[in-house]
Motif scaffolding. Sequence first.
Motif, PDB file in Angstrom:
ATOM      1  N   GLY A 162       0.517  -1.653   0.330  1.00 36.74           N
ATOM      2  CA  GLY A 162      -0.013   0.054  -0.238  1.00 36.74           C
ATOM      3  C   GLY A 162       1.424   1.562   0.214  1.00 36.74           C
ATOM      4  O   GLY A 162       0.303   1.997   0.450  1.00 36.74           O
ATOM      5  N   LEU A 163       1.871   1.018  -0.701  1.00 36.35           N
ATOM      6  CA  LEU A 163       3.068   2.284  -0.273  1.00 36.35           C
ATOM      7  C   LEU A 163       3.022   3.067  -1.979  1.00 36.35           C
ATOM      8  O   LEU A 163       2.406   2.669  -3.249  1.00 36.35           O
ATOM      9  CB  LEU A 163       4.222   1.653  -0.353  1.00 36.35           C
ATOM     10  CG  LEU A 163       4.286   1.723   1.081  1.00 36.35           C
ATOM     11  CD1 LEU A 163       5.704   0.665   0.818  1.00 36.35           C
ATOM     12  CD2 LEU A 163       3.945   2.319   2.245  1.00 36.35           C
ATOM     13  N   ALA A 164       3.231   4.083  -2.306  1.00 33.24           N
ATOM     14  CA  ALA A 164       3.506   5.640  -3.587  1.00 33.24           C
ATOM     15  C   ALA A 164       4.611   4.740  -3.838  1.00 33.24           C
ATOM     16  O   ALA A 164       5.825   4.361  -3.447  1.00 33.24           O
ATOM     17  CB  ALA A 164       3.695   6.308  -2.919  1.00 33.24           C
ATOM     18  N   ARG A 165       4.937   4.603  -5.521  1.00 30.36           N
ATOM     19  CA  ARG A 165       5.687   4.371  -5.870  1.00 30.36           C
ATOM     20  C   ARG A 165       7.563   5.086  -5.303  1.00 30.36           C
ATOM     21  O   ARG A 165       7.220   6.589  -6.107  1.00 30.36           O
ATOM     22  CB  ARG A 165       5.940   4.468  -6.969  1.00 30.36           C
ATOM     23  CG  ARG A 165       6.936   4.014  -8.647  1.00 30.36           C
ATOM     24  CD  ARG A 165       6.472   4.237 -10.355  1.00 30.36           C
ATOM     25  NE  ARG A 165       7.805   3.871 -10.042  1.00 30.36           N
ATOM     26  CZ  ARG A 165       7.983   2.688 -11.007  1.00 30.36           C
ATOM     27  NH1 ARG A 165       7.030   1.979 -10.380  1.00 30.36           N
ATOM     28  NH2 ARG A 165       9.548   2.713 -12.030  1.00 30.36           N
ATOM     29  N   PRO A 166       8.360   4.744  -5.134  1.00 36.61           N
ATOM     30  CA  PRO A 166       9.344   5.416  -4.063  1.00 36.61           C
ATOM     31  C   PRO A 166      10.669   5.572  -5.465  1.00 36.61           C
ATOM     32  O   PRO A 166      10.755   4.914  -6.742  1.00 36.61           O
ATOM     33  CB  PRO A 166      10.098   4.098  -3.760  1.00 36.61           C
ATOM     34  CG  PRO A 166       9.671   2.802  -4.263  1.00 36.61           C
ATOM     35  CD  PRO A 166       8.949   2.871  -4.329  1.00 36.61           C
ATOM     36  N   ARG A 167      10.921   6.721  -5.427  1.00 35.50           N
ATOM     37  CA  ARG A 167      11.936   7.335  -6.314  1.00 35.50           C
ATOM     38  C   ARG A 167      13.296   6.709  -6.587  1.00 35.50           C
ATOM     39  O   ARG A 167      13.462   6.306  -7.939  1.00 35.50           O
ATOM     40  CB  ARG A 167      12.676   8.829  -5.900  1.00 35.50           C
ATOM     41  CG  ARG A 167      11.805   9.708  -5.916  1.00 35.50           C
ATOM     42  CD  ARG A 167      12.115  10.993  -5.003  1.00 35.50           C
ATOM     43  NE  ARG A 167      11.250  12.157  -5.090  1.00 35.50           N
ATOM     44  CZ  ARG A 167      11.486  13.698  -4.560  1.00 35.50           C
ATOM     45  NH1 ARG A 167      13.005  13.604  -4.152  1.00 35.50           N
ATOM     46  NH2 ARG A 167      10.740  13.963  -4.515  1.00 35.50           N
ATOM     47  N   TRP A 168      13.766   5.551  -5.427  1.00 33.26           N
ATOM     48  CA  TRP A 168      14.571   4.344  -5.597  1.00 33.26           C
ATOM     49  C   TRP A 168      14.427   3.802  -7.007  1.00 33.26           C
ATOM     50  O   TRP A 168      15.116   3.362  -8.151  1.00 33.26           O
ATOM     51  CB  TRP A 168      15.246   4.053  -4.821  1.00 33.26           C
ATOM     52  CG  TRP A 168      14.577   3.169  -4.184  1.00 33.26           C
ATOM     53  CD1 TRP A 168      13.751   3.246  -2.768  1.00 33.26           C
ATOM     54  CD2 TRP A 168      14.398   1.760  -4.276  1.00 33.26           C
ATOM     55  NE1 TRP A 168      13.253   2.612  -2.409  1.00 33.26           N
ATOM     56  CE2 TRP A 168      13.426   1.230  -3.373  1.00 33.26           C
ATOM     57  CE3 TRP A 168      14.915   0.903  -5.267  1.00 33.26           C
ATOM     58  CZ2 TRP A 168      12.444   0.096  -3.076  1.00 33.26           C
ATOM     59  CZ3 TRP A 168      13.895  -0.904  -4.827  1.00 33.26           C
ATOM     60  CH2 TRP A 168      13.036  -0.829  -4.415  1.00 33.26           C
TER      61      TRP A 168
END
Length: 256
Positions: free
Chosen positions: A115-121
């Motif tokens: 349930g997270l936002a797509r990370p920049r890494w």
Amino acid sequence: MLVVDVPGQVARVVSLVPSLTEAIAVTAPGLLVGATDWCVRPAGLDVVRVRGTKNPDLARIISLAPDVVCANAEENRIVDLEGLRAAGIPVWVTAPTTVDAALVSLDRMLRHACGLARPRWLDAARATWAVPYTGERRTALIPVWRRPWMAVGRDTFAGDVLRRLGVDNVLAEHSERYPRIRPDDMGVGDMGVDDMAACELVVLPDEPYPFSPTDGPEAFGGMTAVCVSGRHLTWYGPSLVSARAVLGAQLAHPVA
């Protein structure tokens, strides 16, 4: 494809895979409540330990009441994952065999399972590996274990990582994913000595077996050997951002 019924809000996650543990912990500190003893990254990770990838403590995992458990088809046993499912715990299983598949798998796991936002890494990793390799190519044998000797065969993430760095796995067409090898005569599984004669390099990662300049190269006679980071070769997670540069530098420096 197995449909995993993950709760609408995920607040507690247990990870049974070191690379997935790192991916989740870096993306959302505090979301993880449990991980295996082998989950050593990020440094200082303070969660309940649930033994190893092959022998997880199911009772302890269940007691943590996770909203989802993240696992891998290769690293974890089906019997353990089924035991967790029987206890009513959603289990999200990854199984990528290429860099592209790993990037997609990580995106799905982080967004849909956690349930997270797509990370920049993850975007940085995709951009790093999108650049095609254009240099000279070499053929290599990639051992991953000793006593007994085993090597990377067909359809593996590590094999695809090296392919993208100009190193072609001599056992890429083998019938097994991790065939046993015989360094003494360079015969490998059902491949003969003639096949191995074209092998230019031996790539020795420091995990799962801890190969090093003094443990491994001596078994392959006068063949050129390089020691590389097993984390950067076999983990899919934040390490993908730096893996191309790290492995590229290590592949350029043979063991003396």
